[in-house]
Design a protein around this motif. Structure first.
Motif, PDB file in Angstrom:
ATOM      1  N   UNK A 173       0.817  -1.218   0.000  1.00  0.00           N
ATOM      2  CA  UNK A 173       0.000   0.000   0.000  1.00  0.00           C
ATOM      3  C   UNK A 173       0.849   1.266   0.000  1.00  0.00           C
ATOM      4  N   UNK A 174       2.069   1.174   0.498  1.00  0.00           N
ATOM      5  CA  UNK A 174       2.993   2.316   0.525  1.00  0.00           C
ATOM      6  C   UNK A 174       4.403   1.752   0.364  1.00  0.00           C
ATOM      7  N   UNK A 175       4.873   1.626  -0.871  1.00  0.00           N
ATOM      8  CA  UNK A 175       6.117   0.894  -1.137  1.00  0.00           C
ATOM      9  C   UNK A 175       7.303   1.382  -0.311  1.00  0.00           C
ATOM     10  N   UNK A 176       8.064   0.418   0.164  1.00  0.00           N
ATOM     11  CA  UNK A 176       9.324   0.697   0.855  1.00  0.00           C
ATOM     12  C   UNK A 176      10.395   0.785  -0.223  1.00  0.00           C
ATOM     13  N   UNK A 177      10.813   2.007  -0.523  1.00  0.00           N
ATOM     14  CA  UNK A 177      11.659   2.213  -1.690  1.00  0.00           C
ATOM     15  C   UNK A 177      13.110   2.472  -1.298  1.00  0.00           C
ATOM     16  N   UNK A 178      13.900   2.917  -2.269  1.00  0.00           N
ATOM     17  CA  UNK A 178      15.336   3.102  -2.076  1.00  0.00           C
ATOM     18  C   UNK A 178      15.671   4.208  -1.088  1.00  0.00           C
ATOM     19  N   UNK A 179      14.699   5.031  -0.725  1.00  0.00           N
ATOM     20  CA  UNK A 179      14.964   6.050   0.285  1.00  0.00           C
ATOM     21  C   UNK A 179      15.056   5.440   1.685  1.00  0.00           C
ATOM     22  N   UNK A 180      14.698   4.169   1.816  1.00  0.00           N
ATOM     23  CA  UNK A 180      14.793   3.445   3.095  1.00  0.00           C
ATOM     24  C   UNK A 180      15.590   2.155   2.861  1.00  0.00           C
ATOM     25  N   UNK A 181      16.884   2.262   2.540  1.00  0.00           N
ATOM     26  CA  UNK A 181      17.652   1.084   2.118  1.00  0.00           C
ATOM     27  C   UNK A 181      17.782   0.002   3.181  1.00  0.00           C
ATOM     28  N   UNK A 182      17.898   0.407   4.439  1.00  0.00           N
ATOM     29  CA  UNK A 182      18.088  -0.588   5.498  1.00  0.00           C
ATOM     30  C   UNK A 182      16.793  -1.350   5.775  1.00  0.00           C
ATOM     31  N   UNK A 183      15.677  -0.630   5.739  1.00  0.00           N
ATOM     32  CA  UNK A 183      14.377  -1.283   5.915  1.00  0.00           C
ATOM     33  C   UNK A 183      14.073  -2.176   4.718  1.00  0.00           C
ATOM     34  N   UNK A 184      14.406  -1.719   3.532  1.00  0.00           N
ATOM     35  CA  UNK A 184      14.176  -2.503   2.319  1.00  0.00           C
ATOM     36  C   UNK A 184      14.988  -3.806   2.375  1.00  0.00           C
ATOM     37  N   UNK A 185      16.235  -3.711   2.840  1.00  0.00           N
ATOM     38  CA  UNK A 185      17.083  -4.904   2.962  1.00  0.00           C
ATOM     39  C   UNK A 185      16.533  -5.851   4.030  1.00  0.00           C
ATOM     40  N   UNK A 186      16.005  -5.279   5.116  1.00  0.00           N
ATOM     41  CA  UNK A 186      15.403  -6.111   6.161  1.00  0.00           C
ATOM     42  C   UNK A 186      14.198  -6.872   5.627  1.00  0.00           C
ATOM     43  N   UNK A 187      13.344  -6.194   4.875  1.00  0.00           N
ATOM     44  CA  UNK A 187      12.191  -6.876   4.286  1.00  0.00           C
ATOM     45  C   UNK A 187      12.656  -7.995   3.348  1.00  0.00           C
ATOM     46  N   UNK A 188      13.716  -7.765   2.608  1.00  0.00           N
ATOM     47  CA  UNK A 188      14.242  -8.814   1.721  1.00  0.00           C
ATOM     48  C   UNK A 188      14.723 -10.006   2.534  1.00  0.00           C
ATOM     49  N   UNK A 189      15.376  -9.765   3.667  1.00  0.00           N
ATOM     50  CA  UNK A 189      15.823 -10.878   4.524  1.00  0.00           C
ATOM     51  C   UNK A 189      14.620 -11.639   5.070  1.00  0.00           C
ATOM     52  N   UNK A 190      13.607 -10.911   5.466  1.00  0.00           N
ATOM     53  CA  UNK A 190      12.405 -11.574   5.964  1.00  0.00           C
ATOM     54  C   UNK A 190      11.780 -12.447   4.878  1.00  0.00           C
ATOM     55  N   UNK A 191      11.662 -11.909   3.676  1.00  0.00           N
ATOM     56  CA  UNK A 191      11.039 -12.655   2.584  1.00  0.00           C
ATOM     57  C   UNK A 191      11.826 -13.917   2.230  1.00  0.00           C
ATOM     58  N   UNK A 192      13.141 -13.884   2.460  1.00  0.00           N
ATOM     59  CA  UNK A 192      13.985 -15.048   2.173  1.00  0.00           C
ATOM     60  C   UNK A 192      13.980 -16.076   3.294  1.00  0.00           C
ATOM     61  N   UNK A 193      13.494 -15.699   4.465  1.00  0.00           N
ATOM     62  CA  UNK A 193      13.443 -16.629   5.592  1.00  0.00           C
ATOM     63  C   UNK A 193      12.463 -17.753   5.249  1.00  0.00           C
ATOM     64  N   UNK A 194      12.861 -19.028   5.361  1.00  0.00           N
ATOM     65  CA  UNK A 194      11.970 -20.119   4.933  1.00  0.00           C
ATOM     66  C   UNK A 194      10.587 -20.080   5.569  1.00  0.00           C
ATOM     67  N   UNK A 195      10.505 -19.734   6.846  1.00  0.00           N
ATOM     68  CA  UNK A 195       9.192 -19.703   7.499  1.00  0.00           C
ATOM     69  C   UNK A 195       8.307 -18.613   6.919  1.00  0.00           C
ATOM     70  N   UNK A 196       8.877 -17.454   6.606  1.00  0.00           N
ATOM     71  CA  UNK A 196       8.104 -16.360   6.025  1.00  0.00           C
ATOM     72  C   UNK A 196       7.737 -16.687   4.586  1.00  0.00           C
TER      73      UNK A 196
END
Length: 219
Positions: A173-196
């Motif tokens: 609903x409100x994209x986490x874009x390149x202006x928030x690089x650390x949060x964007x990287x955290x979301x990527x780690x979460x998405x890669x977590x097998x349970x998530x």
């Protein structure tokens, strides 16, 4: 042991509990909440909010995703615990858990709920306030995640179980874009977590239910 989770695979709070179960590799049965099962569910938990965990072995009915995760970590822990032992670290984890619930999930749900209203009932001020809250939350989280892998306590914890679904849908609903690089990287780690990832994949058949449609940047 018979654990039954009453939930829906597209529900963010259901994901939160599912991720904890997947992390611990705890076997459980699931009851899909729909029109056919919701009446029985309301008899089980009159508040009508899901998920709810039923533990037949202990004779316990446990509502609320955060409480479910604490219950599981206490009575059915996995190889890696989801709550830290250190009291101060546990407080930090609980702070982040409340942050994701109140300042990411709640405004995201406000925006989505407004899309479901009749045109004459739209609450533009409420939506604007929700977007402002998300923007503030993104900035705070981006600063925090600059020096962290996971949200709290130097471990994947209860807080990350909530961060996974709440940031996933907030990004819709409100994209986490390149202006928030650390949060964007955290979301990527979460998405890669097998349970998530397992929760994400389990929800794919229901994506057509998302009000306003799935955004183009979703995968």
């Amino acid at each position: 042991m018979t654990l039954t989770l009453h939930a829906h695979p597209f529900s963010s709070y259901s994901w939160k509990a599912m991720i904890a179960l997947y992390e611990a590799e705890t076997p459980f049965e699931s009851v899909l909440l729909d029109q056919a099962t919701f009446g029985a569910f309301k008899a089980l938990w009159p508040i009508g909010k899901f998920p709810v965990l039923v533990d037949d072995t202990r004779g316990q009915t446990v509502p609320e995703a955060s409480i479910i995760i604490e219950y599981l970590d206490l009575h059915y822990p996995g190889a890696e615990r989801l709550l830290p032992e250190d009291p101060d670290a546990r407080l930090d984890m609980r702070l982040l858990d409340r942050f994701f619930d109140n300042y990411v999930s709640t405004p995201q749900q406000k925006i989505v709920a407004d899309r479901m209203r009749a045109p004459q009932a739209h609450d533009q001020q409420g939506v604007d306030d929700a977007r402002a809250m998300l923007a503030t939350s993104y900035r705070w989280l981006d600063d925090r995640m600059a020096t962290r892998i996971w949200a709290a306590a130097d471990m994947f914890s209860l807080a990350d179980c909530g961060a996974g679904p709440f940031l996933f849908y907030a990004d819709w609903v409100q994209p986490i874009d390149a202006t928030h690089p650390h949060l964007k990287a955290y979301l990527a780690r979460l998405r890669d977590r097998p349970s998530v990832k397992r929760a994400i994949d389990g929800a794919r058949p229901y994506r057509h239910l998302f009000p306003g449609g799935v955004p183009d940047h979703a995968d």
